[in-house]
Structure formats: structure tokens, C-alpha cells
Motif scaffolding. Structure first.
Motif, short mmCIF file in Angstrom:
data_model
loop_
_atom_site.label_atom_id
_atom_site.label_comp_id
_atom_site.label_asym_id
_atom_site.label_seq_id
_atom_site.Cartn_x
_atom_site.Cartn_y
_atom_site.Cartn_z
N GLN A 132 -42.36 -24.70 -60.78
CA GLN A 132 -42.88 -23.91 -61.89
C GLN A 132 -42.92 -22.43 -61.51
N CYS A 133 -42.29 -21.61 -62.34
CA CYS A 133 -42.21 -20.17 -62.10
C CYS A 133 -42.52 -19.44 -63.41
N PHE A 134 -42.62 -18.12 -63.30
CA PHE A 134 -42.76 -17.31 -64.51
C PHE A 134 -41.99 -16.01 -64.33
N ILE A 135 -41.58 -15.44 -65.48
CA ILE A 135 -40.76 -14.23 -65.51
C ILE A 135 -41.54 -13.12 -66.21
N LYS A 136 -41.56 -11.95 -65.61
CA LYS A 136 -42.19 -10.77 -66.22
C LYS A 136 -41.10 -9.78 -66.60
N ARG A 137 -41.14 -9.33 -67.84
CA ARG A 137 -40.14 -8.39 -68.35
C ARG A 137 -40.72 -6.99 -68.45
N GLU A 138 -39.97 -6.02 -67.97
CA GLU A 138 -40.34 -4.61 -68.11
C GLU A 138 -39.37 -3.97 -69.09
N ARG A 139 -39.80 -3.76 -70.30
CA ARG A 139 -38.91 -3.26 -71.34
C ARG A 139 -38.40 -1.85 -71.03
N ALA A 140 -39.25 -1.00 -70.46
CA ALA A 140 -38.87 0.39 -70.23
C ALA A 140 -37.74 0.52 -69.21
N THR A 141 -37.78 -0.30 -68.18
CA THR A 141 -36.78 -0.20 -67.11
C THR A 141 -35.67 -1.24 -67.22
N GLY A 142 -35.85 -2.25 -68.07
CA GLY A 142 -34.84 -3.30 -68.17
C GLY A 142 -34.80 -4.20 -66.96
N ILE A 143 -35.94 -4.36 -66.29
CA ILE A 143 -36.02 -5.18 -65.07
C ILE A 143 -36.78 -6.46 -65.38
N TYR A 144 -36.28 -7.57 -64.86
CA TYR A 144 -36.90 -8.88 -65.03
C TYR A 144 -37.19 -9.44 -63.64
N ARG A 145 -38.42 -9.86 -63.42
CA ARG A 145 -38.81 -10.36 -62.11
C ARG A 145 -39.27 -11.81 -62.21
N LEU A 146 -38.74 -12.65 -61.31
CA LEU A 146 -39.08 -14.07 -61.27
C LEU A 146 -40.08 -14.31 -60.15
N TYR A 147 -41.22 -14.94 -60.49
CA TYR A 147 -42.27 -15.22 -59.53
C TYR A 147 -42.49 -16.72 -59.43
N LEU A 148 -42.93 -17.15 -58.27
CA LEU A 148 -43.30 -18.54 -58.06
C LEU A 148 -44.77 -18.70 -58.41
N GLY A 149 -45.08 -19.60 -59.34
CA GLY A 149 -46.46 -19.80 -59.75
C GLY A 149 -46.53 -20.27 -61.18
N LEU A 150 -47.74 -20.67 -61.59
CA LEU A 150 -47.93 -21.18 -62.95
C LEU A 150 -47.89 -20.06 -63.98
N SER A 151 -48.62 -18.99 -63.73
CA SER A 151 -48.68 -17.84 -64.63
C SER A 151 -49.35 -16.70 -63.89
N PRO A 152 -49.22 -15.45 -64.37
CA PRO A 152 -49.89 -14.33 -63.71
C PRO A 152 -51.40 -14.49 -63.69
N ALA A 153 -51.99 -15.08 -64.74
CA ALA A 153 -53.44 -15.22 -64.80
C ALA A 153 -53.95 -16.20 -63.75
N LEU A 154 -53.19 -17.28 -63.50
CA LEU A 154 -53.63 -18.31 -62.55
C LEU A 154 -53.23 -17.98 -61.12
N SER A 155 -52.07 -17.34 -60.94
CA SER A 155 -51.59 -17.05 -59.58
C SER A 155 -52.14 -15.75 -59.03
N GLY A 156 -52.23 -14.74 -59.89
CA GLY A 156 -52.78 -13.45 -59.45
C GLY A 156 -51.93 -12.81 -58.37
N ASP A 157 -52.59 -12.30 -57.33
CA ASP A 157 -51.89 -11.63 -56.24
C ASP A 157 -51.14 -12.60 -55.34
#
Length: 393
Positions: free
Chosen positions: A121-146
Motif C-alpha cells: 500500500q502506497c500513496f501519491i502526492k501531486r504538486e500542481r505548481a511544479t508538475g512533480i508526483y511523489r510515491l510514498y510507502l504507507g497508508l496515507s499522509p495522515a496515518l504515516s506522517g513523517d
């Protein structure tokens, strides 16, 4: 002694080794600085960490590997592999591939198939201004945090003939000449066809036919291997409904998901020099029209949603992993038949979701994948969903 001190000690050792190697090409008198550095090198070779009994070393690495299953604590396993060559080889023997362990440890794990049972299970964060997409390992930013582990990043680049996503192991380095560069995703002008390229050749067992081999001298910067094609169906009549997509995995045979099927996993990144002798580019640069290295490639299709009368929308069961309705949401399953030909895929495998992607918040999406595709392949397929497709909606 902590693992950080172990790594620090061996960095000093490797520095002395480098001095010693430079001195071996010259003749130096006794008592010179070169001979003294060589003697220092020999003393460091007798370090207790190098000379640990194999049984003790195996037990140490087994304990660390079994006790650290989550990031960032799992970086201790990577630290063990960076101590010296003997530690590295022992760690590679202990750490299992994601297909067996369900864990991502080394960068090569991103090119290896996912687990057969529970998806990663992973999640993707999109940065519209820069056009960058980052893939993280974890359930979600709220649950995984730092504690979220960055796996891959992609930067969207506009071209005259279509869009291109450059995928990197780093969060900010997207240079194709960098060691962090892992591949790219390229679309056509309409955004209906995408091609996934890797900078590493896919593993295969058979020799390539002469027609699929090109010049034996190939520069590393131009090495691209077409590993997948993603096709979106045109919506000419502009009817309501979700997107329809199909993925042809050129490097994965259909036998991988048949009963008793297996797929060959890469074990390490190939170090490609400026000129690699007899480098076989089986389908590089798309010159072979997306021809597959396997006779019967795996074909994935999006799972058909059902119409919900009360909600007045198309619905899929994402098992709580997707919470926001979006045209980008999809689930991919294996295509059971193509052109009237039975693929002999077990019924259980036909219903098994291999990749699912969906929205959970503003510019935040979940991505869950499993065998037989890798994290890089799954990320590339999900990136194709971000591109604008006016003729498909």
C-alpha cells in the motif's frame, strides 16, 4: 558499537584502500607515505567486523531483518549491507524479494514483482505548481506522517508531440544522466497511448532473435527499454461512463499468473558504462512498434464498475482505500481472454485486483499493487491517469 559507527569505520577503511590503489601503479621507496598507507590498509583489513564468523554474522543480520519491518527503522538493514562486501552478500541472502516478504528494502525492490497475497500500500502526492508526483510507502499522509518512505518521484515535461514523465529514485534529481534516473512514461498527442520505458533491460531467459538486436555499441544515455503500453479507449459518442484502459506488459508473460507460474526478477541494477559492449536493446526507442519480448504478454484491463442508483454514479469496491469520486479512479485485473483465445487464467486470478488507484483528498491518491507488476510499473500506469484525455471522457 552502533551500526552508524560500523559504517563510519568502514568509510575510513575504504578511503585508505583508495590511497593504496593509487600507490600500486608507482614504485615507491620503503618508508614513504604510500607504504605507510598500505600498512594502514592491511591493519584495517583485520577489522573485527570483516572477520566475524559467518554463523555469527548470519544470526546478527537475521535478528535485524526480522525485527525491523517498517520504515524508517528498516534503514538498519540497509546499513548492514553497506558495511563491507561480506556483510552485503550475507544481507542479500537474508533479505527476501517483495514477492515473498512483502517488504521493500533496497532500490532494486522497486523493479521486482510485488507480493502474491496482500498488496503493498502506497500513496501519491501531486504538486500542481511544479508538475512533480511523489510515491510514498504507507497508508496515507495522515496515518504515516513523517515515517513515510519516499520510493519514486516523477516530473511532467511538456513536449510538442505529447507529455513525458521522467521517473527518478530521488525527490529532486530528474536528470536522465543521473544514477537516480530509472525510466520514463511518454504519451502521444491525444493522450490515448502511453509507453513505459526503463533504463535497465528486463530479465529474460531466452536469447533475442537477430531481428530484435541492434548495434552492439550503445551509449547508456540512449538506452531505453519498452516494458509496457497503456491504451485508453476513445469515447467518440461522448457517452457517460468511466475511462476504459488496457495495459500490455511486454516484459511479463501471461504464464506468470497461470497456475504454478513464475516471473524472473532482477537482482541488481546493471552498471552501464558510456559504451556497453554487445548491449541488446530488444525494443528500445519504440522502433519495433511495442513488440513484446515474450510471446504472450500479460494484458491488464480496468475492472468494470457498476451503476449505483441511489448515488447516481459508477462505483467500485476499493475496500476503504479510496474515498473521493474521480474519473482517475480505477482497478486493473488480468484479461481472461483476448480475440476469442482462452488464456487459461484461473478464476481466482481473474477476480484478483493487481493494481488499484484512487483519490482520497486534494492532490493525494492511494496506489496498491501486487504480483506480478513492480512498484515502478504500477507508478507509471498511475501517472498515465493524471494526463488530460479529452477524447476519452
Amino acid at each position: 558499537m552502533s551500526l552508524k559507527n560500523i559504517v563510519k569505520e568502514f568509510r575510513v577503511k575504504n578511503k585508505c584502500k583508495a590511497i593504496g590503489r593509487r600507490g600500486r601503479s608507482h614504485i615507491a621507496p620503503e618508508g614513504s607515505s604510500v607504504s605507510s598507507s598500505l600498512s594502514t590498509n592491511e591493519s584495517l583489513n583485520q577489522s573485527i567486523w570483516v572477520d566475524l564468523p559467518p554463523e555469527l554474522l548470519l544470526d546478527i543480520i537475521h535478528r535485524i531483518e526480522s525485527g525491523q519491518t517498517l520504515w524508517p527503522a528498516r534503514r538498519d538493514v540497509v546499513a548492514c549491507a553497506s558495511v563491507c562486501r561480506s556483510w552485503r552478500e550475507m544481507t542479500k541472502e537474508v533479505v527476501k524479494v517483495p514477492e515473498v516478504s512483502g517488504l521493500l528494502t533496497f532500490p532494486i525492490s522497486l523493479r521486482q514483482p510485488g507480493p502474491r497475497d496482500d498488496p503493498i500500500q502506497c500513496f501519491i502526492k501531486r504538486e500542481r505548481a511544479t508538475g512533480i508526483y511523489r510515491l510514498y510507502l504507507g497508508l496515507s499522509p495522515a496515518l504515516s506522517g513523517d515515517k513515510s518512505k519516499l520510493l519514486l518521484s516523477a516530473k511532467r515535461v511538456r513536449r510538442a508531440t505529447g507529455a513525458e514523465f521522467v521517473v527518478s529514485l530521488s525527490g529532486n534529481d530528474f536528470s536522465r544522466s543521473s544514477s537516480n534516473y530509472i525510466g520514463k512514461l511518454r504519451s502521444n498527442f491525444l493522450g490515448t497511448k502511453f509507453t513505459v520505458y526503463e533504463n535497465q533491460p528486463p530479465p529474460f531467459n531466452r536469447k533475442l532473435p537477430p531481428s530484435m538486436q541492434v548495434s552492439p555499441w550503445v551509449s547508456s544515455s540512449s538506452s531505453s527499454y519498452n516494458i509496457a503500453s497503456i491504451l485508453y479507449e476513445l469515447n467518440v459518442l461522448r457517452t457517460r461512463g468511466p475511462r476504459r484502459m488496457q495495459c500490455i506488459m511486454h516484459s511479463i508473460p501471461i504464464s506468470a499468473i497461470q497456475e504454478g507460474g513464475k516471473i524472473q526478477s532482477p537482482t541488481d541494477f546493471i552498471n552501464q558504462g558510456k559504451k556497453k559492449k554487445k548491449q541488446l536493446m530488444d525494443f528500445c526507442s519504440g522502433n519495433l512498434g511495442g513488440e513484446s519480448i515474450v510471446k504472450e504478454p500479460l494484458i491488464l484491463k480496468n475492472k468494470s464498475p457498476r451503476w449505483h442508483e441511489q448515488l447516481q454514479c459508477w462505483c467500485l469496491n476499493f475496500k476503504g482505500r479510496v474515498t473521493v469520486a474521480s474519473v482517475k479512479n480505477f482497478q486493473l485485473v488480468a484479461a481472461a481472454a483476448e480475440a476469442g483465445k482462452n488464456m487459461n487464467i484461473p478464476e481466482e486470478e481473474q477476480e484478483r485486483v493487481i493494481l488499484q488507484f484512487g483519490k482520497i483528498g486534494k492532490d493525494i491518491f492511494t496506489m496498491d499493487y501486487r504480483y506480478p507488476i513492480s512498484a515502478f510499473q504500477a507508478f507509471a500506469i498511475c501517472l498515465s491517469s493524471f494526463d488530460t484525455k479529452p477524447v476519452c471522457e
